[in-house]
Write a protein that holds these residues in place. Sequence first.
Motif, PDB file in Angstrom:
ATOM      1  N   ALA A 138      10.140  -6.653   4.261  1.00 31.71           N
ATOM      2  CA  ALA A 138       9.258  -6.690   3.085  1.00 31.71           C
ATOM      3  C   ALA A 138       7.899  -6.049   3.351  1.00 31.71           C
ATOM      4  O   ALA A 138       7.408  -5.255   2.535  1.00 31.71           O
ATOM      5  N   VAL A 139       7.278  -6.351   4.474  1.00 35.31           N
ATOM      6  CA  VAL A 139       5.948  -5.799   4.766  1.00 35.31           C
ATOM      7  C   VAL A 139       6.037  -4.289   4.977  1.00 35.31           C
ATOM      8  O   VAL A 139       5.212  -3.525   4.465  1.00 35.31           O
ATOM      9  N   ALA A 140       7.046  -3.838   5.712  1.00 33.24           N
ATOM     10  CA  ALA A 140       7.214  -2.402   5.945  1.00 33.24           C
ATOM     11  C   ALA A 140       7.532  -1.653   4.649  1.00 33.24           C
ATOM     12  O   ALA A 140       7.067  -0.528   4.447  1.00 33.24           O
ATOM     13  N   LEU A 141       8.296  -2.280   3.772  1.00 34.34           N
ATOM     14  CA  LEU A 141       8.577  -1.662   2.476  1.00 34.34           C
ATOM     15  C   LEU A 141       7.305  -1.587   1.625  1.00 34.34           C
ATOM     16  O   LEU A 141       7.063  -0.581   0.948  1.00 34.34           O
ATOM     17  N   ARG A 142       6.490  -2.625   1.671  1.00 31.66           N
ATOM     18  CA  ARG A 142       5.211  -2.605   0.952  1.00 31.66           C
ATOM     19  C   ARG A 142       4.350  -1.443   1.461  1.00 31.66           C
ATOM     20  O   ARG A 142       3.740  -0.720   0.683  1.00 31.66           O
ATOM     21  N   THR A 143       4.339  -1.237   2.774  1.00 33.87           N
ATOM     22  CA  THR A 143       3.581  -0.129   3.355  1.00 33.87           C
ATOM     23  C   THR A 143       4.117   1.211   2.846  1.00 33.87           C
ATOM     24  O   THR A 143       3.336   2.114   2.497  1.00 33.87           O
ATOM     25  N   LEU A 144       5.432   1.351   2.766  1.00 33.71           N
ATOM     26  CA  LEU A 144       6.035   2.570   2.227  1.00 33.71           C
ATOM     27  C   LEU A 144       5.578   2.805   0.783  1.00 33.71           C
ATOM     28  O   LEU A 144       5.075   3.878   0.448  1.00 33.71           O
ATOM     29  N   TYR A 145       5.744   1.803  -0.057  1.00 35.44           N
ATOM     30  CA  TYR A 145       5.400   1.953  -1.474  1.00 35.44           C
ATOM     31  C   TYR A 145       3.903   2.168  -1.670  1.00 35.44           C
ATOM     32  O   TYR A 145       3.490   2.963  -2.512  1.00 35.44           O
ATOM     33  N   ASP A 146       3.073   1.468  -0.889  1.00 31.36           N
ATOM     34  CA  ASP A 146       1.619   1.641  -1.002  1.00 31.36           C
ATOM     35  C   ASP A 146       1.172   3.013  -0.504  1.00 31.36           C
ATOM     36  O   ASP A 146       0.116   3.504  -0.903  1.00 31.36           O
ATOM     37  N   GLY A 147       1.975   3.635   0.354  1.00 30.37           N
ATOM     38  CA  GLY A 147       1.583   4.904   0.945  1.00 30.37           C
ATOM     39  C   GLY A 147       1.983   6.137   0.162  1.00 30.37           C
ATOM     40  O   GLY A 147       1.571   7.243   0.515  1.00 30.37           O
TER      41      GLY A 147
END
Length: 176
Positions: free
Chosen positions: A30-39
């Motif tokens: 979840a955190v890594a996916l959030r980083t992907l989407y935020d980036g």
Amino acid sequence: MPLAGRDCDVDVLLRDGQPARIRSVRRSDAVALRTLYDGVSEDTLYLRFFIVSKLVVTREIAALTRHTDDQHGSLVAEIDGRIVGVATFECQQVDPATAEIAFLVSDDCRGRGVGTLLLQHLAVVASSVGIERFFAETLPTNARMLHVFADSGFPLTTTCSQHMVRLDFPLVHLRK
């Protein structure tokens, strides 16, 4: 048979020769996916969701990391442990053998074959749980995604309207 027994975890090479890993999404992503989407840029989010909204992204991440079953599956692409792409399929209630697919690839990795590799592996996973057809809806301006589908080797049926392109293709040739 549950999808959990058919997880994907494979090393691949991108178009530029860089190694990557395609694997099933885990709840801990979840955190890594959030980083992907935020980036990614707002343009990239718009091409994926047809809207730019943090609420939509939050719902997407929850859907991607929920318990896996035969009705949906999600894969990520990683380079050096960083998630750079995600692909998902969701079965349709009207026709459980048909699944809608969607993709997001980080802006810095677009054009390197990440989407194509995700599509290939997603098709194998979906076919193994009885999915016979994929469809995707994308904006006519999403040339990169349209090229991924056109270059995939799958026999496509394309339906165009002024605001949407729908692509349908069978997976039956993948069934063993």
